[in-house]
Design a protein around this motif. Structure first.
Motif, short mmCIF file in Angstrom:
data_model
loop_
_atom_site.label_atom_id
_atom_site.label_comp_id
_atom_site.label_asym_id
_atom_site.label_seq_id
_atom_site.Cartn_x
_atom_site.Cartn_y
_atom_site.Cartn_z
N MET A 117 1.70 2.92 -13.68
CA MET A 117 2.97 3.03 -12.96
C MET A 117 2.82 2.84 -11.45
SD MET A 117 6.16 3.19 -13.04
CE MET A 117 6.50 3.59 -14.74
N PRO A 118 1.79 3.38 -10.79
CA PRO A 118 1.67 3.10 -9.36
C PRO A 118 1.55 1.60 -9.06
CG PRO A 118 0.30 4.98 -9.94
CD PRO A 118 0.78 4.38 -11.23
N VAL A 119 0.87 0.86 -9.93
CA VAL A 119 0.76 -0.58 -9.75
C VAL A 119 2.12 -1.25 -9.95
CG1 VAL A 119 -0.31 -2.70 -10.64
CG2 VAL A 119 -1.68 -0.62 -10.39
N GLN A 120 2.88 -0.77 -10.90
CA GLN A 120 4.22 -1.33 -11.11
C GLN A 120 5.09 -1.14 -9.86
OE1 GLN A 120 6.27 -0.65 -14.82
NE2 GLN A 120 4.38 -0.03 -15.85
N LYS A 121 5.00 0.02 -9.24
CA LYS A 121 5.77 0.26 -8.01
C LYS A 121 5.30 -0.66 -6.89
CE LYS A 121 8.36 3.60 -9.67
NZ LYS A 121 9.80 3.38 -9.91
N GLN A 174 0.82 -1.21 0.00
CA GLN A 174 0.00 0.00 0.00
C GLN A 174 0.86 1.26 0.00
OE1 GLN A 174 -3.47 0.24 2.58
NE2 GLN A 174 -3.29 -1.94 3.06
N LYS A 175 1.91 1.25 0.79
CA LYS A 175 2.80 2.42 0.87
C LYS A 175 3.49 2.67 -0.46
CE LYS A 175 3.78 2.41 5.85
NZ LYS A 175 4.81 2.20 6.89
N ALA A 176 3.89 1.61 -1.13
CA ALA A 176 4.54 1.77 -2.43
C ALA A 176 3.58 2.36 -3.45
CB ALA A 176 5.07 0.42 -2.92
N LEU A 177 2.34 1.92 -3.40
CA LEU A 177 1.33 2.47 -4.31
C LEU A 177 1.10 3.95 -4.02
CD1 LEU A 177 -0.88 1.49 -6.51
CD2 LEU A 177 -2.47 1.70 -4.59
N ASP A 178 0.95 4.28 -2.74
CA ASP A 178 0.71 5.67 -2.35
C ASP A 178 1.86 6.58 -2.79
OD1 ASP A 178 -1.65 4.89 -1.19
OD2 ASP A 178 -0.87 4.88 0.87
N SER A 179 3.08 6.10 -2.62
CA SER A 179 4.24 6.95 -2.92
C SER A 179 4.38 7.21 -4.41
CB SER A 179 5.51 6.30 -2.38
OG SER A 179 5.80 5.11 -3.08
N ALA A 180 3.74 6.38 -5.23
CA ALA A 180 3.82 6.54 -6.68
C ALA A 180 2.57 7.17 -7.26
CB ALA A 180 4.07 5.19 -7.33
N SER A 181 1.73 7.75 -6.40
CA SER A 181 0.45 8.28 -6.89
C SER A 181 0.62 9.47 -7.83
CB SER A 181 -0.44 8.68 -5.70
OG SER A 181 0.19 9.68 -4.92
#
Length: 369
Positions: free
Chosen positions: A260-264, A45-52
């Protein structure tokens, strides 16, 4: 038209039984769909948020960092070292890849797509989209001469069966004789329950299987199950570099790309084994509650060595069993959905909550009187 080639979506047939089950005093327990219900791990979740903040278009192939994460995962978890990012393609979940691959390979009328005797419906759907014939069979020697694409599924859905290294090698040898592409759908590979499969389930592109030659060979995988990412649509294919490059080109033309957020988020998921171990333990606990209740009720469990389902029979037609279960407020899946070989089986999912699994076990036990 293409939609004339396909019957009504089979799950619609379950609607009256789900309605019947919902009348049970304490409500319905739905063990039909293998839909992850546990929280997405916080690290993801944090990785997705950081790539928003991702204003640009992602690449069709997938960011090289994400593809390298897939390579590292195959080396660490699937005994397949030496992959490079150009041998990996990110996909929008695995179902779209399965459904569209025959068309993208140029498979068409007069060609054959092979699927397992018991099979997830997407393989047949892909063949229908392409106007190809489907051949149902698990024995490689029986696959027809005009076969262009072979689908394997290990661990299998619905029955949780696992293919050995020896079988995969034999299947690959036959594919090479036919000049066909062979793909193993491995999305339950982290969910083996008993020896010898609890520590490792063979991979199609493992050097022990393919001998280092990945020509016309692919492994596909989804993070939906191991990481509770069904809502992210996060999956990938890996193997033959030439084949991957061709698919990337076609997907560029059609706009198929993973956000891209999903890729992160995928990078984070693939780099963290702890949450996978924890999730497997959760599923094991649920399985160990439901399995003995099914046996006590009178079911015989077949295969089910891996995956998120229990494949059972009581010798009756599946629809008779589905109706019987609805009387005690439980919904399962009729085995007929997965082929004629499943007509006397039903499939139970272990992806319900702890409370729902416990309640289902209680209802099965109480039904014995």
């Amino acid at each position: 038209m293409v939609f004339d080639r396909l019957p009504e979506y089979p799950w619609q047939k379950l609607k009256p039984f789900r309605e019947k089950a919902s009348l049970f005093p304490d409500g319905v327990i739905d063990l039909s769909i293998g839909n992850p219900i546990d929280p997405t791990p916080e690290v993801i979740q944090k990785a997705l948020d950081s790539a928003s903040n991702s204003p640009g278009y992602p690449t069709t192939w997938g960011d090289v960092q994400a593809r390298q994460a897939v390579c590292d995962w195959y080396s660490r978890r699937r005994r397949t070292p030496g992959l490079v990012p150009d041998q990996v393609l990110l996909t929008i979940g695995s179902k779209e890849f399965i459904s569209w691959l025959p068309i993208m390979l140029g498979v068409g009328p007069g060609d054959v797509v092979v699927q397992p005797r018991l099979a997830y419906t997407a393989y047949e759907v892909g063949a229908a989209f392409a106007g190809a014939d489907i051949f149902v069979g698990d024995e490689p020697s029986e696959w027809p001469a005009n076969t262009k694409l072979i689908w394997l599924n290990s661990p299998g859905n619905p029955n949780g069966s696992v293919h050995s290294v020896e079988f995969l090698k034999r299947a690959l040898e036959r594919a090479r004789e036919l000049g066909a592409v062979i793909v193993n759908d491995e999305c339950y590979a982290e969910m083996g329950w008993d020896e010898p499969w609890d520590s490792y389930i063979p991979c199609m592109i493992d050097p022990e299987v393919a001998g280092g030659d990945l020509t016309n060979v692919l492994s596909i995988y989804s993070l939906s199950k191991q990481s509770n990412l069904a809502g992210y649509r996060a999956a990938f294919a890996a193997g033959d570099e030439k084949l991957i490059r061709g698919l990337v080109n076609l997907r560029m033309h059609s706009g198929m790309m993973v956000p891209m957020p999903v890729q992160k988020a995928m990078i984070a998921a693939l780099g963290d084994d702890v949450h996978v171990t924890e999730q497997k333990a959760i599923y094991r606990k649920r399985r160990e509650i439901l399995l003995p209740a099914l046996l006590a009720y009178g079911f015989e469990v077949q295969d089910s060595e891996a995956g998120l389902y229990l494949w059972v029979t009581n010798g009756k037609n599946c629809w008779e069993t589905i109706a019987e279960l609805a009387e005690i407020g439980i919904v399962a899946v009729p085995g007929e959905f997965y082929g004629d070989a499943g007509k006397n089986f039903v499939r139970f999912s272990i992806t319900a909550t702890d409370g729902e699994i416990a309640e289902a076990a209680k209802r099965l036990q109480n039904a014995l009187g």
